[in-house]
Design a protein around this motif. Sequence first.
Motif, PDB file in Angstrom:
ATOM      1  N   ALA A  34       7.756  13.228   5.705  1.00  0.00           N
ATOM      2  CA  ALA A  34       7.942  13.130   4.257  1.00  0.00           C
ATOM      3  C   ALA A  34       8.427  11.736   3.872  1.00  0.00           C
ATOM      4  O   ALA A  34       8.001  11.172   2.856  1.00  0.00           O
ATOM      5  N   PHE A  35       9.276  11.185   4.723  1.00  0.00           N
ATOM      6  CA  PHE A  35       9.809   9.874   4.393  1.00  0.00           C
ATOM      7  C   PHE A  35       8.732   8.793   4.501  1.00  0.00           C
ATOM      8  O   PHE A  35       8.675   7.874   3.681  1.00  0.00           O
ATOM      9  N   LEU A  36       7.882   8.936   5.523  1.00  0.00           N
ATOM     10  CA  LEU A  36       6.800   7.956   5.673  1.00  0.00           C
ATOM     11  C   LEU A  36       5.798   8.071   4.527  1.00  0.00           C
ATOM     12  O   LEU A  36       5.221   7.078   4.086  1.00  0.00           O
ATOM     13  N   GLU A  37       5.628   9.271   4.037  1.00  0.00           N
ATOM     14  CA  GLU A  37       4.780   9.462   2.851  1.00  0.00           C
ATOM     15  C   GLU A  37       5.381   8.754   1.650  1.00  0.00           C
ATOM     16  O   GLU A  37       4.688   8.107   0.863  1.00  0.00           O
ATOM     17  N   ALA A  38       6.697   8.890   1.533  1.00  0.00           N
ATOM     18  CA  ALA A  38       7.402   8.222   0.433  1.00  0.00           C
ATOM     19  C   ALA A  38       7.230   6.715   0.538  1.00  0.00           C
ATOM     20  O   ALA A  38       7.087   6.022  -0.475  1.00  0.00           O
ATOM     21  N   PHE A  39       7.206   6.222   1.783  1.00  0.00           N
ATOM     22  CA  PHE A  39       7.001   4.788   1.987  1.00  0.00           C
ATOM     23  C   PHE A  39       5.633   4.366   1.467  1.00  0.00           C
ATOM     24  O   PHE A  39       5.499   3.379   0.728  1.00  0.00           O
ATOM     25  N   GLU A  40       4.607   5.146   1.820  1.00  0.00           N
ATOM     26  CA  GLU A  40       3.252   4.827   1.368  1.00  0.00           C
ATOM     27  C   GLU A  40       3.174   4.837  -0.160  1.00  0.00           C
ATOM     28  O   GLU A  40       2.533   4.008  -0.772  1.00  0.00           O
ATOM     29  N   GLN A  41       3.868   5.782  -0.708  1.00  0.00           N
ATOM     30  CA  GLN A  41       3.785   6.007  -2.147  1.00  0.00           C
ATOM     31  C   GLN A  41       4.530   4.937  -2.939  1.00  0.00           C
ATOM     32  O   GLN A  41       4.056   4.500  -3.992  1.00  0.00           O
ATOM     33  N   HIS A  42       5.702   4.534  -2.444  1.00  0.00           N
ATOM     34  CA  HIS A  42       6.574   3.695  -3.272  1.00  0.00           C
ATOM     35  C   HIS A  42       6.685   2.249  -2.838  1.00  0.00           C
ATOM     36  O   HIS A  42       7.260   1.444  -3.570  1.00  0.00           O
ATOM     37  N   SER A  43       6.195   1.927  -1.652  1.00  0.00           N
ATOM     38  CA  SER A  43       6.485   0.584  -1.141  1.00  0.00           C
ATOM     39  C   SER A  43       5.913  -0.532  -2.022  1.00  0.00           C
ATOM     40  O   SER A  43       6.579  -1.550  -2.238  1.00  0.00           O
ATOM     41  N   ASP A  44       4.695  -0.340  -2.546  1.00  0.00           N
ATOM     42  CA  ASP A  44       4.107  -1.403  -3.368  1.00  0.00           C
ATOM     43  C   ASP A  44       4.906  -1.637  -4.646  1.00  0.00           C
ATOM     44  O   ASP A  44       5.206  -2.784  -4.992  1.00  0.00           O
ATOM     45  N   ALA A  45       5.230  -0.539  -5.310  1.00  0.00           N
ATOM     46  CA  ALA A  45       5.972  -0.670  -6.567  1.00  0.00           C
ATOM     47  C   ALA A  45       7.343  -1.272  -6.319  1.00  0.00           C
ATOM     48  O   ALA A  45       7.819  -2.118  -7.084  1.00  0.00           O
ATOM     49  N   LEU A  46       7.954  -0.859  -5.207  1.00  0.00           N
ATOM     50  CA  LEU A  46       9.275  -1.380  -4.885  1.00  0.00           C
ATOM     51  C   LEU A  46       9.195  -2.879  -4.577  1.00  0.00           C
ATOM     52  O   LEU A  46      10.049  -3.675  -4.976  1.00  0.00           O
ATOM     53  N   PHE A  47       8.122  -3.212  -3.867  1.00  0.00           N
ATOM     54  CA  PHE A  47       7.925  -4.624  -3.535  1.00  0.00           C
ATOM     55  C   PHE A  47       7.760  -5.455  -4.811  1.00  0.00           C
ATOM     56  O   PHE A  47       8.335  -6.527  -4.966  1.00  0.00           O
ATOM     57  N   ARG A  48       6.975  -4.939  -5.705  1.00  0.00           N
ATOM     58  CA  ARG A  48       6.748  -5.612  -6.981  1.00  0.00           C
ATOM     59  C   ARG A  48       8.063  -5.830  -7.706  1.00  0.00           C
ATOM     60  O   ARG A  48       8.347  -6.933  -8.180  1.00  0.00           O
ATOM     61  N   HIS A  49       8.796  -4.783  -7.774  1.00  0.00           N
ATOM     62  CA  HIS A  49      10.101  -4.830  -8.441  1.00  0.00           C
ATOM     63  C   HIS A  49      10.961  -5.941  -7.831  1.00  0.00           C
ATOM     64  O   HIS A  49      11.570  -6.748  -8.552  1.00  0.00           O
ATOM     65  N   CYS A  50      10.991  -5.969  -6.503  1.00  0.00           N
ATOM     66  CA  CYS A  50      11.813  -6.968  -5.811  1.00  0.00           C
ATOM     67  C   CYS A  50      11.243  -8.364  -6.017  1.00  0.00           C
ATOM     68  O   CYS A  50      11.984  -9.339  -6.138  1.00  0.00           O
ATOM     69  N   TYR A  51       9.939  -8.423  -6.063  1.00  0.00           N
ATOM     70  CA  TYR A  51       9.307  -9.731  -6.229  1.00  0.00           C
ATOM     71  C   TYR A  51       9.609 -10.288  -7.610  1.00  0.00           C
ATOM     72  O   TYR A  51       9.919 -11.467  -7.765  1.00  0.00           O
ATOM     73  N   PHE A  52       9.527  -9.424  -8.606  1.00  0.00           N
ATOM     74  CA  PHE A  52       9.850  -9.888  -9.956  1.00  0.00           C
ATOM     75  C   PHE A  52      11.302 -10.347 -10.029  1.00  0.00           C
ATOM     76  O   PHE A  52      11.644 -11.283 -10.722  1.00  0.00           O
ATOM     77  N   LYS A  53      12.117  -9.653  -9.330  1.00  0.00           N
ATOM     78  CA  LYS A  53      13.547  -9.976  -9.390  1.00  0.00           C
ATOM     79  C   LYS A  53      13.900 -11.242  -8.624  1.00  0.00           C
ATOM     80  O   LYS A  53      14.739 -12.023  -9.054  1.00  0.00           O
ATOM     81  N   THR A  54      13.285 -11.415  -7.443  1.00  0.00           N
ATOM     82  CA  THR A  54      13.694 -12.531  -6.588  1.00  0.00           C
ATOM     83  C   THR A  54      12.760 -13.724  -6.681  1.00  0.00           C
ATOM     84  O   THR A  54      13.126 -14.821  -6.274  1.00  0.00           O
ATOM     85  N   SER A  55      11.540 -13.488  -7.185  1.00  0.00           N
ATOM     86  CA  SER A  55      10.521 -14.538  -7.240  1.00  0.00           C
ATOM     87  C   SER A  55      10.227 -15.108  -5.856  1.00  0.00           C
ATOM     88  O   SER A  55       9.853 -16.267  -5.717  1.00  0.00           O
ATOM     89  N   ASN A  56      10.451 -14.328  -4.831  1.00  0.00           N
ATOM     90  CA  ASN A  56      10.238 -14.814  -3.458  1.00  0.00           C
ATOM     91  C   ASN A  56       9.571 -13.706  -2.658  1.00  0.00           C
ATOM     92  O   ASN A  56      10.173 -12.657  -2.386  1.00  0.00           O
ATOM     93  N   ARG A  57       8.325 -13.940  -2.316  1.00  0.00           N
ATOM     94  CA  ARG A  57       7.534 -12.908  -1.660  1.00  0.00           C
ATOM     95  C   ARG A  57       8.154 -12.453  -0.332  1.00  0.00           C
ATOM     96  O   ARG A  57       8.271 -11.262  -0.063  1.00  0.00           O
ATOM     97  N   GLU A  58       8.558 -13.423   0.493  1.00  0.00           N
ATOM     98  CA  GLU A  58       9.119 -13.083   1.803  1.00  0.00           C
ATOM     99  C   GLU A  58      10.430 -12.315   1.662  1.00  0.00           C
ATOM    100  O   GLU A  58      10.667 -11.320   2.338  1.00  0.00           O
ATOM    101  N   LEU A  59      11.256 -12.813   0.777  1.00  0.00           N
ATOM    102  CA  LEU A  59      12.544 -12.156   0.553  1.00  0.00           C
ATOM    103  C   LEU A  59      12.325 -10.736   0.033  1.00  0.00           C
ATOM    104  O   LEU A  59      12.987  -9.785   0.464  1.00  0.00           O
ATOM    105  N   ALA A  60      11.358 -10.605  -0.891  1.00  0.00           N
ATOM    106  CA  ALA A  60      11.065  -9.284  -1.458  1.00  0.00           C
ATOM    107  C   ALA A  60      10.632  -8.310  -0.364  1.00  0.00           C
ATOM    108  O   ALA A  60      11.052  -7.149  -0.347  1.00  0.00           O
ATOM    109  N   LYS A  61       9.834  -8.808   0.563  1.00  0.00           N
ATOM    110  CA  LYS A  61       9.398  -7.957   1.679  1.00  0.00           C
ATOM    111  C   LYS A  61      10.596  -7.486   2.514  1.00  0.00           C
ATOM    112  O   LYS A  61      10.700  -6.311   2.877  1.00  0.00           O
ATOM    113  N   ASP A  62      11.464  -8.446   2.813  1.00  0.00           N
ATOM    114  CA  ASP A  62      12.658  -8.100   3.600  1.00  0.00           C
ATOM    115  C   ASP A  62      13.517  -7.068   2.873  1.00  0.00           C
ATOM    116  O   ASP A  62      14.048  -6.151   3.494  1.00  0.00           O
TER     117      ASP A  62
END
Lengths: 422, 174
Positions: free
Chosen positions: B14-42
């Motif tokens: 279930a958790f891995l499913e949640a990862f598939e489902q939310h990782s892109d949106a979460l990444f986007r959110h972090c990217y908008f916030k940090t303006s740093n792709r690598e940092l957002a990934k981390d």
Amino acid sequence: MNEITPQLKKIFEKAQGVRLSDSEKKSMRASLQAHMQAEALRPKSSIPSPWVMGRFVVFIHKPVAVVLIAFLVLSGTTAYAAEGALPGDALYTVKVDVVEEVRAALTVTDKEKMRWDAQRAERRLEEAATLAAAGRLTDEVEIEIEERFEKFAEKVEVRAQKAENSGNARAAAIVLAEFEGTLRGHAQVLAHADQDSSAVSMQMSLTAESDVAANSDAASTVEESAPDIIMMNLDMAIPTEEPPQAPLPTRMMAVGEEKREAKEAKKQDEDSRISKKVKQRLEKLERAREQAERKAQNKNGREKRAAEDRIEDAEEALERVEKAFQKKPQRIDVKVRIDDARERIEDARKSGATGSSSEAFIEAQAAVSSINESSVLLKVNGETIIDERTKDDHVELEVETKSEDGRSSIKIKSNIFNQKDD
Amino acid sequence: MESPQRSPESKEKAFLEAFEQHSDALFRHCYFKTSNRELAKDVVQEAFCRTWSYIGEGRKVENMRAFLYRVAGNVIIDEMRKKKATSLDALEEAGFMPADDTSPNGEQFASGQEAVRMLQQVEEPYRTALALRFVEGFSPKEIAGMLEESENVISVRIHRGVKKLREVFDGKDP
């Protein structure tokens, strides 16, 4: 929100295109799965961060270990991992500060407490002997062992003093005599370890001295007697391979008294720290034991019973040590002590029969002391013996894994012949 | 989302499913916030790990998506504290890195970059509110839950964010 124009909507739609690439997602997923697997192996804690959790593993496991060790001790099995630990080993503190402490907590009577402290002191000496044999006895380790030995030896004496004051001088005398015999054995073991090959002969004269004392009918009056007796014994015993039952000369002429004294003085300088401590302790113990025996004498009425019990103890102990000795009949030093003990037991019986119970008790005490000494000497060469000590003590199985047995005695013999050729 | 009756295996799934489902949106959110792709990934990686540890202790997560955003927010704060020495300029510079050519979504990524550039001109906290509302489609109530603010505050931020973005848009492309 009706301010959202189609242009703005387009910006948002395009922003949705920001995403992880497939490869980024894949590697992230793999890392996450690795983390999840690692996490599954970790015990639960209330701290969510995995880094903080790592530190708590130690605290979770420690009580488990203590409970496990306590369980092992309580179940009566004394042969477990930590027991074989030596100073410098990871488990050594577990052995001394946990396992032995648990056992100490299980002792009830004064006698048990004293005996256990005496045993703990002895264990330190055994460790020193094992390490010395393996060439691992460094100065630091020696100091550590010496400190621990002193601690427990002192405890024995303090407890004995207390027992005497509370009217239990008999128990004090019993344990002190046993401890004394054990230490005497270890003093010789350590002397072996101390000396280099050139000093072997000196050691033997030292051994001879105590042999004669032990062999004599009135040991306390024989202070300086024949130092060369053991060489004579060996001369007779080794080439002809006589059985241990062969009669031994009980008295030989005293020769080279001055020479011996000079050797003795030189010997003192060569003693290791532990050796010195053991010798000092022996002197103190002897006085303490004599004092306890004197005090015990005043307790009339129970004297006869006490003497009988002690003779029985001695007989049982003698039987055990004789069994162990049968496996190593070449050990003349042990034979001398066993013969001495046997004679003393006989004397004790005679004294008991003629009504002098206090003399009987003291004779039996000396017998037990000699037996303990023999027992230590037999253990030195790595022989596996079952040392039950006394009937009311813990049954203890001690397995020593050392180099091939009999080696050091062979070495001594050859050195003696060399010396004689000189 | 979590139920104590679940077996460890199904929990993981279930958790891995949640990862598939939310990782892109979460990444986007972090990217908008940090303006740093690598940092957002981390940050995304760390947020998922922390969330799993939390679940591993037997605790419940009612709303996985909201929880992940909250954890990611905390991770970003931690990262910012750690990298206090890094200047804002340096972060911004890193944020405008060229598109990852090896990415199969390279084209998509490049086209989104113009939009991201505009969004990034809206300052915080309005940018995050705007992105969560219109890029990710959360309701103001949900956003309020994620950011631990009142719904009213979030509504105000969204309103002001839209206004600011329009100013940016109008200023660039009159």
